[in-house]
Design an enzyme around this catalytic site. Sequence first.
Site, PDB file in Angstrom:
ATOM      1  N   GLY A 147       0.816  -1.213   0.000  1.00  0.00           N
ATOM      2  CA  GLY A 147       0.000   0.000   0.000  1.00  0.00           C
ATOM      3  C   GLY A 147       0.850   1.262   0.000  1.00  0.00           C
ATOM      4  CG  ASN A 207      -5.048   3.644   8.908  1.00  0.00           C
ATOM      5  OD1 ASN A 207      -5.468   4.631   8.315  1.00  0.00           O
ATOM      6  ND2 ASN A 207      -3.947   3.683   9.619  1.00  0.00           N
ATOM      7  CD  GLN A 220      -6.549  -1.332   7.625  1.00  0.00           C
ATOM      8  OE1 GLN A 220      -7.203  -2.350   7.880  1.00  0.00           O
ATOM      9  NE2 GLN A 220      -5.285  -1.215   7.982  1.00  0.00           N
ATOM     10  CB  THR A 259      13.201  -9.171 -10.762  1.00  0.00           C
ATOM     11  OG1 THR A 259      14.408  -8.767 -11.402  1.00  0.00           O
ATOM     12  CG2 THR A 259      12.888 -10.615 -11.117  1.00  0.00           C
ATOM     13  CB  CYS A 299       1.986   3.040  10.698  1.00  0.00           C
ATOM     14  SG  CYS A 299       1.095   1.861   9.719  1.00  0.00           S
TER      15      CYS A 299
END
Length: 385
Positions: free
Chosen positions: A75, A142, A170, A228, A321
Amino acid sequence: MKTTYLDYAATSPLLPEAKEAMIRVLDGMENGQIGNASSLHYAGQNAKNIIEDARKNVAQLIGADPAEIIFTSGGTESNNTVANIFRGQKIAISSIEHPSMLESAKAYAGKLAILPVDEQGIVQWQQIPEDADLVSIMLANNELGTIEPITEVKKRCKNYNTFVHSDATQALGKIHINVKELGIDYLTISAHKIGGPVGIGALYVRKGSAFKPLLLGGHQEDRRRAGTSNALLAAGFGAAAKWCWNNWSCKKYLQIAKLRDELCKRVLNEVPYSSLNGFEKAENGNTLPNILNMSFQAAEGESIQLYLDADDVIVSTGSACAAGDIQPSHVLMAISGDAEVAHSSIRFSLGLDTTAEDIDHVMAVLPKVIKRLQEISTIKIKEPK
Ligand code: PMP
């Protein structure tokens, strides 16, 4: 006693289906059957097929075309990518966006408008400036769970040719999401909130919407994201998305909404000096079915978290967070303007495995924890008005 995990919004346990899909890829990587998805040989094409299959499953979950899905590292990268497209331009966001949107918009916007929210966390969309190039409003918050009126946002922006982005990290798997019905240009999602692995997410970019890659130096993801391609994580994300789709996860969450609402009612009734941040009833559909944020006077969020942890109940303070950050949560400050409320909050986030016994477990320990903390606190308790 069994641990009661109520921190699904921070990360949700890996679904067995996602784990099995990834083990199959790991086995193929070990024996040389799965290579670099950009290679034309057999092992490369195996990797490519895994990724394209995952893309279909992720696209299906949000009603997108597979070509409109760009895999990212999560996110955070999806949000940064959107802000970067509008580098130097005028961006409008709500004051309660996730830090990955808030900070990238601050860093990249030429002009930034931060829209206020009401006391439940609903964005004041009527204040979206007419000259904004991008408006970014999350689908659901959130920390609070509050669901934002994206349809209204889109309607207003249509008149001004403003691009619209929504962070649905969320909301994914919890409520019905269809990008065509929403009519928006960009949507952020992440695997680890729906039982997929950490480290992969996606950005939906509507066909024809402005785009500029954030990561340069490779042709991967149709030249939209260099690096990649990660067949391992894509397989896990795809399997989790498929599980949500096949099992009607949004419908299952209607049962979880009842548990969330029951927990809310019991905390307010049984824990003195507790208060709610956000909406009371998820059953009414204005907040996510699984997130509940509450404050407790004279009890500090981090202490509540640690005491509950000792009693086998896992919750988070506001937002994981922000853990370790001594600043009060910007979301709680935006809705309450009260640092004490912000510092004394915890977030319960439920998942599909949450049961009535888990709610009983919380209610067996929480009142005691809060009482103990209030007794040793130097903060004076205010009687409710
Ligand atoms: N947006 C929101 C609303 C989130 O809750 C989170 C995760 N806390 C993110 C973005 C970041 O997602 P990721 O962990 O996949 O980078």
